[in-house]
Scaffold this motif. Structure first.
Motif, PDB file in Angstrom:
ATOM      1  N   CYS A  50      12.037   0.816   2.540  1.00 44.67           N
ATOM      2  CA  CYS A  50      10.603   0.839   3.304  1.00 44.67           C
ATOM      3  C   CYS A  50      10.217  -0.325   3.669  1.00 44.67           C
ATOM      4  O   CYS A  50      10.123  -1.342   2.628  1.00 44.67           O
ATOM      5  CB  CYS A  50       9.729   1.555   2.050  1.00 44.67           C
TER       6      CYS A  50
ATOM      7  N   GLN B  88       7.374  -1.642   3.956  1.00 37.46           N
ATOM      8  CA  GLN B  88       6.013  -1.986   3.238  1.00 37.46           C
ATOM      9  C   GLN B  88       6.375  -2.200   1.811  1.00 37.46           C
ATOM     10  O   GLN B  88       5.982  -3.314   1.166  1.00 37.46           O
ATOM     11  CB  GLN B  88       5.194  -0.899   3.333  1.00 37.46           C
ATOM     12  N   CYS B  89       7.372  -1.646   1.205  1.00 41.59           N
ATOM     13  CA  CYS B  89       7.208  -1.600  -0.363  1.00 41.59           C
ATOM     14  C   CYS B  89       8.597  -1.880  -0.776  1.00 41.59           C
ATOM     15  O   CYS B  89       8.812  -2.005  -1.930  1.00 41.59           O
ATOM     16  CB  CYS B  89       6.744  -0.610  -1.229  1.00 41.59           C
TER      17      CYS B  89
ATOM     18  N   CYS C  87       7.698   6.952   3.832  1.00 38.36           N
ATOM     19  CA  CYS C  87       8.090   6.345   2.527  1.00 38.36           C
ATOM     20  C   CYS C  87       7.335   7.084   1.278  1.00 38.36           C
ATOM     21  O   CYS C  87       6.172   7.400   1.561  1.00 38.36           O
ATOM     22  CB  CYS C  87       7.690   4.895   2.247  1.00 38.36           C
TER      23      CYS C  87
ATOM     24  N   CYS D 166       4.847   4.776  -1.091  1.00 35.59           N
ATOM     25  CA  CYS D 166       3.607   4.254  -0.413  1.00 35.59           C
ATOM     26  C   CYS D 166       2.819   5.074   0.709  1.00 35.59           C
ATOM     27  O   CYS D 166       1.744   4.680   1.291  1.00 35.59           O
ATOM     28  CB  CYS D 166       3.707   2.733  -0.203  1.00 35.59           C
TER      29      CYS D 166
HETATM   30 ZN   LIG Z   1       7.019   2.048   0.718  1.00 31.64          ZN
END
Ligand SMILES: [Zn+2]
Length: 111
Positions: free
Chosen positions: A7, A9-10, A24, A27
């Motif tokens: 992901c 983002q995370c 994801c 998140c």
């Molecule tokens: Zn994520």
């Protein structure tokens, strides 16, 4: 190799495909499944963070905008940026006031 992609983002790898998007599970971040392929350039912000299609960025200094009398103020959010093909120096996006901006990534920071 599984279908999971880290992901953006995370960085966890519990993503799953949903149509053309990857989602994801951790998140809830969604991104285009067929995003940057190996041939495309890597776009980085002023801090060296990798920018992806659909990211939100913040303008880090006041900028003049070509064809507009309104300057782009430091701190302005640009949501849902678009990457410019084969150009790591610029992204496209809209601020609340100005549409169709082309911005140098060295004046941006990932939000
Ligand atoms: Zn994520």
């Amino acid at each position: 190799m599984s279908d999971s992609i880290a992901c953006p983002q995370c960085t966890l790898q519990n993503s799953y495909p949903d149509g053309t998007m990857m989602v994801c599970a951790d998140c809830g971040y969604e991104w285009l499944a067929h995003a940057p392929a190996e041939a495309s350039v890597v776009v980085r912000d002023s801090n060296g963070n990798v920018l992806a299609q659909g990211d939100t960025v913040v303008v880090i200094k006041d900028l003049k905008v070509k064809g507009s009398s309104i300057p782009l103020k430091q701190g302005t959010l640009i949501r849902g940026i678009r990457l410019v093909e084969d150009d790591a120096e610029h992204i496209e996006g809209n601020s609340d006031k100005i549409k169709g901006l082309v911005l140098k990534t060295c004046f941006l920071r990932k939000a």
